[in-house]
Write an enzyme that holds these catalytic residues in place. Structure first.
Site, PDB file in Angstrom:
ATOM      1  N   LYS A  46       0.991  -1.273   0.084  1.00 51.51           N
ATOM      2  CA  LYS A  46      -0.047   0.087  -0.123  1.00 51.51           C
ATOM      3  C   LYS A  46       0.822   1.259   0.072  1.00 51.51           C
ATOM      4  CE  LYS A  46      -2.469  -0.920   3.750  1.00 51.51           C
ATOM      5  NZ  LYS A  46      -2.081  -2.472   4.009  1.00 51.51           N
ATOM      6  N   THR A  47       1.818   1.414   1.012  1.00 56.18           N
ATOM      7  CA  THR A  47       2.446   2.521   1.218  1.00 56.18           C
ATOM      8  C   THR A  47       3.386   2.904  -0.273  1.00 56.18           C
ATOM      9  OG1 THR A  47       2.718   2.150   3.671  1.00 56.18           O
ATOM     10  CG2 THR A  47       4.222   3.646   2.574  1.00 56.18           C
TER      11      THR A  47
ATOM     12  N   GLU B  15      -3.551   6.480   1.212  1.00 55.11           N
ATOM     13  CA  GLU B  15      -3.369   5.028   1.618  1.00 55.11           C
ATOM     14  C   GLU B  15      -4.537   4.484   2.414  1.00 55.11           C
ATOM     15  OE1 GLU B  15       0.025   2.219   4.061  1.00 55.11           O
ATOM     16  OE2 GLU B  15       0.435   4.209   3.455  1.00 55.11           O
TER      17      GLU B  15
END
Length: 467
Positions: free
Chosen positions: A118-119, A162
């Site tokens: 995700k990040t 995010e």
């Protein structure tokens, strides 16, 4: 309804967290009067103070002041004095995700979700869109090295966030578009099994605006079933885009090359060869993340070739295979990996980076529940290192579980490959002595293991000076 931020006096309980500090930055930039508190001082709080935000160390009822909005971190217990006084005064109290959702209103928002990646994917999409001239607002769970911050109030009409699935709160965002990188069992403190994880991701997909888009990895078993469901649903109001090595993917990758400090692949978009996508970071998984970012940027109207040029500029996010230093030929790296799948991908990358050198892992399991659920998987993933030093479990907010310690992982590994050592100073000394020129030392975990990198570097420098 869009809130008038200039009339908002917002107080954040737990303002130092990566998500909370980012929201505070954006809210302040929108004209709100912002204050906050956290239990410990940190570089994050220092950064907020530099923006004129009032930050208190320690929790006290007086910190709330004249706030008319209180944002609470999920880590804040019900008996927190600031929370209690806010309730007694009938001040509006919202969770972190709700506060971020309020900031997203009126923007073309994209939420990046998934068990892993995700990040990095959020950061890649942000940097690529910046290169394309979009100037997006963004809120990310780590500092993007390119900009030196985790959040920004941009002048453009896009907002990149995010989306953390750990507590299910990402269903508050209602974005125009979303990326789902993969779906696996994790956060076993909140979800009993994979069925519950699958349900929360499907609930998230239902919140995407009609006429919006969803980008899914075609290579991941968890997202494949979601792709099939969405395509089978004749009334799906979403534009579905897929990416990966799968021959039917909309953004298809082939000719993948992973080097020690870079990675590349040929990109074919809907049958048209776009050319080579080169990254300035390594990792096969990162080529996939970049393809997801490319698909989402294209859905937002960005030129794919400009996006590819922007992706090459991305230099990484903090604590994602972050090089802390090189001493006497020994490279020290820090990584946030705390799930077996992440550790497997990270150590595979470390092995390529180290070449003929050895890889030493210092792993701190994160949460007792995760250690209990995945001890065998952790043992298998960590066996890719030449030697692993296992620190004790980082509890986070959990109470201990009887019989669950890092020794559970160690007992399932080859004894010659693992040292169970709860003492951080002992580990720093041992790994520093074991490594020689050409080797790589990587600290792994979502807890405070990241603090060891600088200590290992100091140790290596000291031993070098004395040799």
């Amino acid at each position: 309804m869009t809130r008038d931020w200039s009339q908002t006096r917002a107080h954040f309980i737990g303002i130092g967290g990566s998500g909370m500090s980012g929201i505070a930055r954006i809210m302040a930039a929108r004209g709100a009067s912002v204050s906050g508190s956290d239990i410990h001082d940190s570089s994050s709080l220092k950064g907020l103070r530099s923006l004129g935000i009032t930050v208190h160390v320690g929790h006290n009822a007086d910190n709330v002041g004249d706030a008319n909005l209180v944002i609470r971190s999920s880590a804040i217990p019900p008996e927190n004095p600031e929370l209690l006084v806010a309730k007694s005064r009938d001040i509006e109290i919202v969770e972190r995700a709700e506060a971020l959702a309020a900031l997203m209103i009126g923007k073309r928002s994209v939420a990046i979700a998934g068990t892993h990646g995700k990040t990095t994917t959020t950061s890649m999409l942000t940097v690529a869109l910046q290169h394309c001239g979009f100037d997006p607002s963004f809120s990310i769970g780590a500092t993007v090295r390119n900009s030196g911050t985790n959040a920004h109030h941009g002048s453009g009409d896009t907002f990149i966030v995010e989306a953390d699935e750990s507590d299910g709160s990402f269903t508050a965002y209602k974005p125009l578009g979303a990326i789902v990188t993969n779906i696996e069992l994790d956060h076993v403190d909140n979800f009993k099994n994979l069925d519950e994880i699958n349900k929360i991701f499907r609930d998230f997909v239902k919140t995407i605006q009609a006429g919006g888009f969803i980008v899914l990895c075609a290579d991941d078993p968890g997202t494949q079933s979601l792709i099939n469901e969405l395509r089978a649903s004749s009334d799906s109001p979403l534009n579905i885009l897929t990416y990966g090595e799968d021959s039917l993917a909309d953004v298809k990758l082939d000719r993948i090359v992973v080097g020690p400090k870079s990675a590349s692949a040929r990109v074919v978009m809907k049958g048209r060869v776009l050319g080579e996508m080169e990254l300035s970071i390594t990792g096969r998984h990162n080529i996939l993340n970049a393809a997801g970012a490319l698909a989402a940027a294209h859905a937002l109207g960005a030129n794919p070739l400009d996006v590819i040029a922007g992706l090459k500029l991305f230099t990484g996010a903090r604590r994602r295979f972050e090089i802390k230093g090189v001493v006497n030929g020994i490279t020290v790296i820090d990584d946030y990996g705390h799930h077996p799948t992440e550790i497997r991908a990270t150590l595979e990358t470390a092995r390529i980076y180290a070449g003929s050198g050895r890889v030493f892992a210092v792993f701190q399991p994160h949460r007792y529940s995760r250690t209990q659920a995945f001890s065998s998987d952790f043992a298998k993933a960590l066996s890719a290192a030449d030697h692993t030093y296992l620190l004790e479990v980082y509890a986070a907010s959990e109470q201990p579980i009887a019989g669950v310690t890092s020794s559970l992982i160690a007992s399932k590994m080859d004894k010659s490959q693992v040292s169970y050592e709860p003492s951080m100073p002992v580990v720093v000394d041992a790994v520093s002595r074991m490594a020689t020129s050409g080797d790589l030392i990587i600290t792994l975990g979502a807890g405070d293991v990241s603090a060891l990198g600088p200590l290992i570097i100091h140790n290596l420098e000291s031993s070098n000076a004395h040799s």
